[in-house]
Write a protein that holds these residues in place. Structure first.
Motif, short mmCIF file in Angstrom:
data_model
loop_
_atom_site.label_atom_id
_atom_site.label_comp_id
_atom_site.label_asym_id
_atom_site.label_seq_id
_atom_site.Cartn_x
_atom_site.Cartn_y
_atom_site.Cartn_z
N ILE A 1 -31.97 -27.99 12.53
CA ILE A 1 -31.04 -28.40 12.88
C ILE A 1 -30.77 -27.65 13.89
N GLU A 2 -29.90 -26.33 13.25
CA GLU A 2 -29.65 -25.19 13.81
C GLU A 2 -29.95 -24.40 15.02
N LYS A 3 -31.27 -24.53 15.11
CA LYS A 3 -32.25 -24.77 16.15
C LYS A 3 -31.53 -25.22 17.54
N SER A 4 -31.88 -26.22 17.38
CA SER A 4 -31.69 -27.37 18.74
C SER A 4 -30.18 -26.95 19.40
N MET A 5 -28.80 -27.17 18.36
CA MET A 5 -27.51 -26.60 19.36
C MET A 5 -27.64 -25.13 19.82
N ASP A 6 -26.59 -26.33 21.02
CA ASP A 6 -26.33 -25.06 22.46
C ASP A 6 -25.01 -23.51 21.60
N ARG A 7 -25.68 -22.56 21.79
CA ARG A 7 -25.35 -21.86 20.32
C ARG A 7 -23.28 -21.23 21.16
N ASP B 1 -19.08 -33.76 15.26
CA ASP B 1 -18.80 -33.94 16.87
C ASP B 1 -20.16 -34.24 16.82
N VAL B 2 -19.65 -35.75 17.69
CA VAL B 2 -21.07 -36.31 18.11
C VAL B 2 -22.13 -35.64 19.66
N THR B 3 -21.59 -35.30 19.51
CA THR B 3 -22.16 -35.17 20.69
C THR B 3 -23.09 -33.61 20.87
N LEU B 4 -22.30 -32.72 19.74
CA LEU B 4 -23.05 -32.11 18.74
C LEU B 4 -25.02 -32.85 18.07
N TRP B 5 -24.43 -33.70 17.28
CA TRP B 5 -25.50 -34.30 16.80
C TRP B 5 -26.61 -35.04 17.21
N LYS B 6 -26.04 -35.10 18.51
CA LYS B 6 -26.81 -35.81 19.95
C LYS B 6 -27.43 -34.86 20.48
N GLN B 7 -27.72 -33.69 20.32
CA GLN B 7 -28.27 -32.50 20.02
C GLN B 7 -29.03 -32.71 19.17
N ALA B 8 -28.53 -32.63 17.78
CA ALA B 8 -29.59 -32.62 16.40
C ALA B 8 -30.43 -33.97 17.02
#
Ligand SMILES: [Zn+2]
Length: 313
Positions: A116-122, A142-149
């Motif tokens: 999942i780390e790879k889908s995150m905006d660093r 952070d729900v907006t980060l979970w959207k990236q996951a």
């Protein structure tokens, strides 16, 4: 060594570890083989994999509810399940701190992994200065980060099982809308607390992303991992902070034994102030069977309700 230099070294070191711990190997599933056999580490990821995969995957979660991922050691059975899986989903960012080497080995063996780390905006990742400059792994707060996951899982599934790619993407679209609703709900409830009362004190520093996203000041008794114990000086410093700010409630976490928070409550009392235990928050796992909070969405609705109800005047 100066503090600044130490911190920089810490960041460089963690970057090296991170890139080493997050490799991916692609092994596509043959068509017509039945459902995709997915193993996910945490309860959050097992839930996410189930939502995105729908009818085309069977998901096996390694860690049950209430299990602390920082300290989790994979059993021989876990290793076997991962080796037999079509896809292994894990958080990375050293959340599963005792399993990093295992993920590397799986990749080397050709198992398809979604980190999942790879889908995150660093640029949106938080770095914990107190823990030597490593990335904070608790992105699900952070729900907006979970959207990236969710995006990362859908893309990974589509790559591993292209035959059902459209279905994964459709499930993703639907889920992103539900996550937007959840995010709006959390914002609405947080806004019911006056700014000065938005202080969240818990057992370990899991809630920084939450604080950042929803405007809470956050203090944890232990650092971002639970693998070191809080010292008595940490307890008394945090107790003084609670007394000074006249904070109404502190919170137990579902995946950390309650004794540290109880010790904090006692230390506050010794300074002549009463702080309540505002309830139990889900931190590094979702609610267990029968709790009514078995999904990510239900768990995070429950958390914000518990927090706001306890801190409200
Ligand atoms: Zn944690």
């Amino acid at each position: 060594m100066s503090r600044k230099l130490k911190r920089m070294l810490g960041i460089v070191l963690s970057l090296i570890l991170l890139t080493a711990g997050c490799s991916q190997t692609a092994g596509k599933k043959e068509s017509g083989e039945g459902s995709l056999n997915v193993v996910a580490t945490t309860t959050m990821l097992a839930d996410l994999a189930g939502v995105i995969g729908g009818e085309h995957v069977s998901v096996n979660g390694l860690m049950g509810p209430g299990i602390d991922p920082h300290l989790y050691q994979a059993s021989a059975g876990d290793v076997e399940r991962m080796q037999k899986a079509d896809v292994v989903v894990y958080n990375g960012l050293h959340l599963e701190g005792k399993m990093s080497e295992l993920f590397e080995n799986l990749s080397a063996q050709g198992i398809f992994t979604i980190c999942i780390e790879k889908s995150m905006d660093r640029s949106r990742l938080l770095i914990s200065e107190d823990d030597g400059g490593v990335y904070d792994p608790h992105i699900w707060f952070d729900v907006t980060l979970w959207k990236q996951a969710a995006q990362g899982v859908a893309e990974g599934f589509a790559q591993a099982d292209p035959e059902h790619g459209n279905s994964y993407i459709a499930n993703l679209e639907r889920y992103l809308a539900e996550l937007d609703e959840l995010n709006a709900y959390i914002q609405k409830r947080a806004a019911q607390l006056p700014k000065g009362q938005r202080v969240l004190i818990t057992a370990h520093d899991a809630f920084q992303y939450f604080g950042n996203a929803y405007g809470f000041e956050v203090r944890g008794l232990q650092g971002i991992s639970t693998d070191s114990e809080a010292g008595t000086s940490d307890v008394s410093a945090l107790a003084s902070f609670i007394v000074e700010r006249r904070i109404k409630a502190i919170f137990v976490e579902s995946s950390v034994p309650p004794k540290t928070i109880q010790a904090l409550q006692a230390a506050v009392k010794a300074q002549g102030f009463d702080v309540a235990i505002g309830g139990e928050l889900y931190s590094d796992s979702l609610g267990g069977e029968g709790s009514g909070d078995e999904t990510y969405i239900k768990t995070f609705r429950s958390n914000i309700d518990t927090i706001v109800d306890a801190l409200k005047a």
